[in-house]
Design an enzyme around this catalytic site. Structure first.
Site, short mmCIF file in Angstrom:
data_model
loop_
_atom_site.label_atom_id
_atom_site.label_comp_id
_atom_site.label_asym_id
_atom_site.label_seq_id
_atom_site.Cartn_x
_atom_site.Cartn_y
_atom_site.Cartn_z
N MET A 295 -15.09 25.64 97.86
CA MET A 295 -13.92 24.93 98.89
C MET A 295 -13.38 24.22 97.89
O MET A 295 -12.99 23.38 97.74
CB MET A 295 -14.84 23.77 99.68
N LYS A 296 -13.86 24.77 95.94
CA LYS A 296 -13.85 24.14 95.16
C LYS A 296 -13.47 22.34 95.31
O LYS A 296 -14.33 21.87 95.83
CB LYS A 296 -11.93 24.57 94.74
N HIS B 224 -15.88 29.58 86.32
CA HIS B 224 -15.32 30.29 86.94
C HIS B 224 -12.91 29.45 85.73
O HIS B 224 -13.63 29.12 85.66
CB HIS B 224 -14.48 29.16 88.54
N GLU C 32 -12.83 37.88 89.53
CA GLU C 32 -11.64 37.43 89.98
C GLU C 32 -10.31 37.56 88.86
O GLU C 32 -10.62 36.45 87.81
CB GLU C 32 -11.94 35.23 89.99
N GLY D 287 -5.41 31.89 93.97
CA GLY D 287 -3.80 30.94 94.55
C GLY D 287 -2.94 31.56 94.64
O GLY D 287 -1.97 30.71 94.51
N SER E 274 -7.71 35.20 96.44
CA SER E 274 -6.71 35.21 98.05
C SER E 274 -7.40 36.90 98.36
O SER E 274 -6.42 37.10 99.54
CB SER E 274 -5.31 35.86 96.78
P1 PGA Z 1 -8.27 31.65 96.60
O1 PGA Z 1 -9.47 31.16 95.23
O2 PGA Z 1 -8.79 32.05 97.09
O3 PGA Z 1 -8.24 30.57 96.61
O4 PGA Z 1 -7.20 32.32 95.50
C1 PGA Z 1 -10.24 32.27 95.09
C2 PGA Z 1 -11.81 31.50 93.90
O5 PGA Z 1 -10.75 31.71 92.88
O6 PGA Z 1 -12.62 31.91 93.73
#
Ligand code: PGA
Length: 252
Positions: free
Chosen positions: A11-12, A97, A168, A174, A214
């Site tokens: 959820m950041k 991350h 990632e 994003g 994403s």
């Molecule tokens: P996002 O984030 O799917 O919103 O791009 C993914 C992540 O940073 O793990």
């Protein structure tokens, strides 16, 4: 070898109210039918970790923090201690991350200390790796090799199977869409080969590699069907619990 697929969500710092995260966690818990076939992991924003842990602690859904401090305790103002994660019965911690690396200057070396701390305390690290921009194949391999070797540099070989790598590519985080599934398959294959070449099949065969950047219910199917992809790590496109459940169902 068959590895249990993982569907994780971070959820950041998007969902920060206890009420919304408690609702989200309850809906997930009530909707997923487990058959020991999948691992689902939720990484709530830091402030909502405690209430989420109370909802999920006796369920089949895993949870953890998006980061933690590099030592168990001490003069580390503002850090989350692994001692608190143990108290909360968290099974996982996300480490390294791209946003932590970029915005908070986390280095490979700092991350390797946290990987060791997590494993020595029976918490599974989800270690994020990924190249910063689109590069050619040999540059991608070189970049990832460095991140992987550093992340694993302080642990025992016998602990590597507990590590989960989240591949990632920074340029796909994003955005509107994930990296193309063929690209994802290619790089996951690189990562698997790096693991085998450096540490041997025996020590890495259960190490899972999941894709993040994403991921949505539109692109998850192709990604999940790709060779060497052991799951997905979802961000924004899982904020709606029904969307996240769709992705989980695709992984099952
Ligand atoms: P996002 O984030 O799917 O919103 O791009 C993914 C992540 O940073 O793990």
């Amino acid at each position: 070898m068959q590895r249990k697929p993982i569907v994780g969500i971070s959820m950041k710092t998007y969902k920060n109210h206890n009420s919304e995260m408690i609702k989200y966690a309850k809906e997930l818990k009530d909707s997923i039918k487990f058959n020991n076939d999948i691992e689902v992991i939720v990484f709530p924003s830091m402030g909502t970790l405690y209430p989420v842990s109370q909802v999920l602690k006796n369920s089949n859904i895993g949870y953890g923090a998006q980061n933690m401090g590099p030592v168990k305790n001490g003069a580390y103002t503002g850090e989350l201690s692994i001692e608190s994660l143990i108290d909360l019965k968290a099974g996982y911690v996300e480490l390294g991350h791209a946003e932590r690396r970029k915005l908070f200057n986390e280095t490979n070396d700092m991350i390797s200390n946290k990987v060791k701390l997590a494993l020595d305390n029976n918490i599974k690290p989800v270690v994020c790796i990924g190249e910063p921009k689109i590069l050619n194949d040999s540059k991608i391999k070189e970049y990832l090799k460095k991140q992987i070797q550093s992340a694993l540099s302080k642990i025992k070989k016998s602990q590597i199977n507990k590590v989960i790598f989240a591949y990632e590519p920074v340029w796909a985080i994003g955005g509107d869409n994930s990296a193309n599934f063929k690209y994802v398959a290619k790089v996951h294959n690189f990562i698997r080969n790096i693991l085998i070449d450096f540490y041997g099949e025996k020590y890495t065969e259960s190490t899972r590699i999941i894709y993040g950047g994403s991921v949505s219910s539109n692109n998850a199917k192709d990604i999940l069907n790709s060779p060497n992809v052991d799951g997905v790590f979802v961000g924004r496109f899982g904020h709606d619990v029904n969307q996240f459940l769709q992705i989980i169902n695709l992984a099952k």
